[in-house]
Scaffold this active site. Structure first.
Site, mmCIF file in Angstrom:
data_model
loop_
_atom_site.group_PDB
_atom_site.id
_atom_site.type_symbol
_atom_site.label_atom_id
_atom_site.label_comp_id
_atom_site.label_asym_id
_atom_site.label_seq_id
_atom_site.Cartn_x
_atom_site.Cartn_y
_atom_site.Cartn_z
ATOM 1 C CE LYS A 22 -1.755 1.616 4.002
ATOM 2 N NZ LYS A 22 -1.452 3.039 4.255
ATOM 3 C CG ASN A 23 2.298 2.617 3.520
ATOM 4 O OD1 ASN A 23 1.131 2.900 3.227
ATOM 5 N ND2 ASN A 23 2.690 2.383 4.749
ATOM 6 N NE ARG A 92 -2.968 12.354 7.516
ATOM 7 C CZ ARG A 92 -1.778 12.462 6.904
ATOM 8 N NH1 ARG A 92 -1.227 11.418 6.372
ATOM 9 N NH2 ARG A 92 -1.188 13.627 6.809
ATOM 10 C CB CYS A 116 -5.636 9.980 10.486
ATOM 11 S SG CYS A 116 -4.136 9.315 11.175
ATOM 12 N NE ARG A 121 -0.073 10.636 9.968
ATOM 13 C CZ ARG A 121 -0.444 9.537 9.334
ATOM 14 N NH1 ARG A 121 -1.607 9.001 9.596
ATOM 15 N NH2 ARG A 121 0.329 9.005 8.414
ATOM 16 N N PRO A 122 0.709 16.427 10.766
ATOM 17 C CG PRO A 122 2.627 16.959 11.960
ATOM 18 C CD PRO A 122 1.449 16.051 11.978
ATOM 19 C CB ILE A 123 1.362 18.464 5.545
ATOM 20 C CG1 ILE A 123 0.488 19.735 5.604
ATOM 21 C CG2 ILE A 123 0.506 17.208 5.581
ATOM 22 C CD1 ILE A 123 -0.376 19.925 4.371
ATOM 23 C CG LEU A 125 8.640 18.134 8.152
ATOM 24 C CD1 LEU A 125 9.159 16.762 8.546
ATOM 25 C CD2 LEU A 125 9.627 19.213 8.541
ATOM 26 C CG ASP A 306 3.011 1.401 9.376
ATOM 27 O OD1 ASP A 306 3.285 1.597 8.181
ATOM 28 O OD2 ASP A 306 2.691 2.307 10.168
ATOM 29 C CB ILE A 328 6.501 7.042 14.425
ATOM 30 C CG1 ILE A 328 7.809 6.248 14.312
ATOM 31 C CG2 ILE A 328 6.142 7.754 13.132
ATOM 32 C CD1 ILE A 328 9.009 7.041 13.840
ATOM 33 N NE ARG A 398 -6.893 4.023 5.236
ATOM 34 C CZ ARG A 398 -5.935 4.404 6.102
ATOM 35 N NH1 ARG A 398 -6.147 4.364 7.403
ATOM 36 N NH2 ARG A 398 -4.771 4.829 5.661
HETATM 37 C C1 EPZ Z 1 3.935 6.939 6.105
HETATM 38 O O1 EPZ Z 1 3.125 7.948 6.678
HETATM 39 C C2 EPZ Z 1 3.050 5.714 6.004
HETATM 40 N N1 EPZ Z 1 1.905 5.987 5.138
HETATM 41 C C3 EPZ Z 1 2.569 5.310 7.403
HETATM 42 O O2 EPZ Z 1 1.824 4.109 7.261
HETATM 43 C C4 EPZ Z 1 3.791 5.028 8.275
HETATM 44 O O3 EPZ Z 1 3.365 4.728 9.582
HETATM 45 C C5 EPZ Z 1 4.691 6.269 8.299
HETATM 46 O O4 EPZ Z 1 5.054 6.640 6.950
HETATM 47 C C6 EPZ Z 1 5.980 6.025 9.073
HETATM 48 O O5 EPZ Z 1 6.668 4.956 8.505
HETATM 49 C C7 EPZ Z 1 2.080 5.968 3.808
HETATM 50 O O6 EPZ Z 1 3.167 5.764 3.309
HETATM 51 C C8 EPZ Z 1 0.855 6.231 2.986
HETATM 52 P P1 EPZ Z 1 5.881 10.357 8.216
HETATM 53 P P2 EPZ Z 1 3.649 9.481 6.711
HETATM 54 O O7 EPZ Z 1 5.724 11.618 7.458
HETATM 55 O O8 EPZ Z 1 4.417 9.781 5.486
HETATM 56 C C9 EPZ Z 1 5.841 13.753 11.502
HETATM 57 C C10 EPZ Z 1 0.009 2.663 7.611
HETATM 58 O O9 EPZ Z 1 -0.480 2.129 8.618
HETATM 59 N N2 EPZ Z 1 5.686 14.720 10.399
HETATM 60 O O10 EPZ Z 1 7.110 9.524 7.994
HETATM 61 O O11 EPZ Z 1 2.482 10.342 7.033
HETATM 62 C C11 EPZ Z 1 4.614 12.873 11.685
HETATM 63 O O12 EPZ Z 1 3.650 13.533 12.499
HETATM 64 C C12 EPZ Z 1 0.430 4.115 7.654
HETATM 65 O O13 EPZ Z 1 0.216 2.065 6.524
HETATM 66 C C13 EPZ Z 1 5.748 16.085 10.699
HETATM 67 O O14 EPZ Z 1 5.909 16.484 11.852
HETATM 68 O O15 EPZ Z 1 4.617 9.424 7.957
HETATM 69 C C14 EPZ Z 1 5.172 11.658 12.348
HETATM 70 O O16 EPZ Z 1 5.307 11.909 13.731
HETATM 71 C C15 EPZ Z 1 0.187 4.755 9.003
HETATM 72 N N3 EPZ Z 1 5.612 16.970 9.673
HETATM 73 C C16 EPZ Z 1 6.588 11.550 11.750
HETATM 74 O O17 EPZ Z 1 6.860 12.825 11.152
HETATM 75 C C17 EPZ Z 1 5.412 16.570 8.381
HETATM 76 O O18 EPZ Z 1 5.314 17.433 7.480
HETATM 77 C C18 EPZ Z 1 6.736 10.489 10.676
HETATM 78 O O19 EPZ Z 1 5.686 10.682 9.773
HETATM 79 C C19 EPZ Z 1 5.331 15.179 8.108
HETATM 80 C C20 EPZ Z 1 5.475 14.274 9.133
#
Ligand code: EPZ
Length: 418
Positions: A22-23, A92, A116, A121-123, A125, A306, A328, A398
């Site tokens: 999926k990811n 999301r 979620c 889930r901040p964006i 970055l 995960d 995380i 999902r």
């Molecule tokens: C990806 O989410 C995966 N989803 C998640 O899988 C997975 O848990 C996660 O990576 C970590 O491996 C997909 O790939 C679709 P991150 P993502 O940005 O990209 C913080 C599942 O169950 N952060 O690596 O959203 C964030 O809050 C899902 O399959 C910021 O602060 O994860 C988190 O604490 C759940 N600012 C940390 O970074 C940002 O702009 C890591 O999040 C982005 C993230």
């Protein structure tokens, strides 16, 4: 409301193939926008998150079709650059479309993805990376309006956190930049290497994926391509956790065990016998599971967040105590209260959960609150005594493609009922 009815206590036995990741497929579907051509994607799992991504591509004007496990996207007819709120709320992680839409059309508007079940889930970055490339990003009433102005320019981006999504968004936007973009402190997850493979098949110049420095040479001529999605390592981890919980012998095929070494190390320490070679991992569990040294989730190659819920579920029945630290996400122990309804002894304090093994769990009616938490309930129900009824299947669907069929083939009793 649909539910899984699980009759626990049946040892598992047999082989199960792991479906596409999926990811990996979600960012790859976003990346199909870049070429304006045809992308043929093999080993594409049947998941509601994939359906949501295809709906977004069609909203943008692309043509999509599916034949079995092969999905084809023609992004030539793309004639929009907005992702409406309804589609954003479906999934999301749709923010992953931002970089690709911007690279292809020079503008993008999407409603800010909400939080979620795992917490906010901040964006920030993602947006900082796009701004560094010269994008103008405005936030107006819950909407994000982005413009590339005279065009995006390659630059050096340092991610404050090795974010998977921000790394992928930056890679896709960088394909539309003039010049070279270097992403420092990039996430190193295998799914990012799979995205690089897809982009290269399309004609892009990308290197370094899988390491913490990814370099993209933008504005390469992109063309039709074909790609086979990698196997889903979290689904593989879930099947292994199921074998550990139910006991018996499980052969998980189509997966590179090196991607799961932190998970197999924990299951081995807990008392399972594992063998990993080529593209399969076998697990056998006969005796009683034991507690293990503290499990701390971390970015790849650390213990995957995960996999934390399903592995926690397997450790609930056994001897000894295990401490799990979720570094995380801030709210990723919601499955603990549902596992407690099955007799688990888990104490949660913020990002720390302490699991004290009990001799056996018992079946109970439980509800999934998020994707991997739902998988945890399924794993626990397989090893529990008696019947469990698991609702909230929209979460599980999902990320797991017909999981009840896979587990039934291993000898479990899992029925999807309305
Ligand atoms: C990806 O989410 C995966 N989803 C998640 O899988 C997975 O848990 C996660 O990576 C970590 O491996 C997909 O790939 C679709 P991150 P993502 O940005 O990209 C913080 C599942 O169950 N952060 O690596 O959203 C964030 O809050 C899902 O399959 C910021 O602060 O994860 C988190 O604490 C759940 N600012 C940390 O970074 C940002 O702009 C890591 O999040 C982005 C993230």
């Amino acid at each position: 409301m649909s539910a899984f009815l699980v009759e626990g206590g049946r040892r598992l036995s047999g082989a199960v193939a792991v479906h596409g990741a999926k990811n990996s497929v979600l960012p790859i579907l976003a990346a199909t926008l870049l070429s304006g051509g045809r992308s043929v994607i093999h080993n594409c799992p049947r998941l509601s998150d994939v359906d949501a991504s295809l709906a977004i591509l069609e909203h943008l004007g692309c043509r999509t079709s599916r034949e079995g496990d092969t999905v084809t996207v023609d992004s030539g007819p793309m004639d929009r650059y907005d992702v409406p709120d309804a589609l954003m709320r479906e999934m999301r992680s749709s923010v992953i479309f931002l970089g690709a839409i911007l690279a292809r059309t020079g503008q993008a508007s999407l409603s800010r993805p909400g939080g979620c079940e795992l917490g906010p889930r901040p964006i920030d970055l993602h947006l900082a990376a796009l701004r560094a490339m010269g994008a103008r990003v405005e936030e107006r009433g819950g909407d994000l309006l982005c413009g590339a102005g005279a065009g995006l320019t390659g630059c050096t981006i340092t991610l404050a956190i090795a974010s998977v999504g921000a790394t992928e968004n930056a890679m896709l936007a960088a394909c539309g930049c003039g010049g070279t973009t270097t992403i420092l402190n990039a996430a190193r997850e295998p799914e990012i290497l799979d995205l690089q493979r897809f982009l290269r098949a399309m004609g892009a110049r990308v290197e370094g994926a899988g390491t913490s420095t990814v370099v993209v040479e933008g504005r390469r001529p992109l063309h039709d391509c074909e790609h086979r999605v990698m196997a889903d390592r979290i689904v593989a981890a879930t099947y292994l956790a199921a074998g550990a919980a139910a006991g018996g012998e499980v052969l998980v095929t189509g997966i590179d065990g090196r991607q799961l070494s932190t998970v197999t190390a924990v299951l081995r320490e807990a008392g399972c016998r594992l063998h990993s070679e080529g593209d399969f991992i076998s697990l056998r569990r006969d005796g009683v599971l034991r507690g293990v040294r503290p499990i701390r989730t971390a970015p790849y190659p650390g213990f995957p967040t995960d996999a934390q819920p399903p592995v926690m579920a397997a450790l609930c029945a056994g001897e000894g105590t295990t401490v799990l630290v979720e570094t995380i996400f801030e709210n990723r122990f919601r499955h603990a209260s549902e596992l407690a309804r099955m007799g688990a002894d888990i104490r949660v304090e913020g990002r720390v959960a302490v699991v004290c093994g009990v001799p056996r769990l018992h079946g109970a009616p439980v509800e999934a609150a998020d994707l991997r938490g739902g998988a945890a309930l399924l794993v626990a129900a397989l090893g529990a005594e008696g019947e469990s009824r698991i609702t909230g299947l929209r979460h599980i669907d999902r990320g797991y493609d017909r999981v009840e069929e896979a587990l039934t083939a291993l000898g479990a009793s899992v029925d999807r009922v309305e």
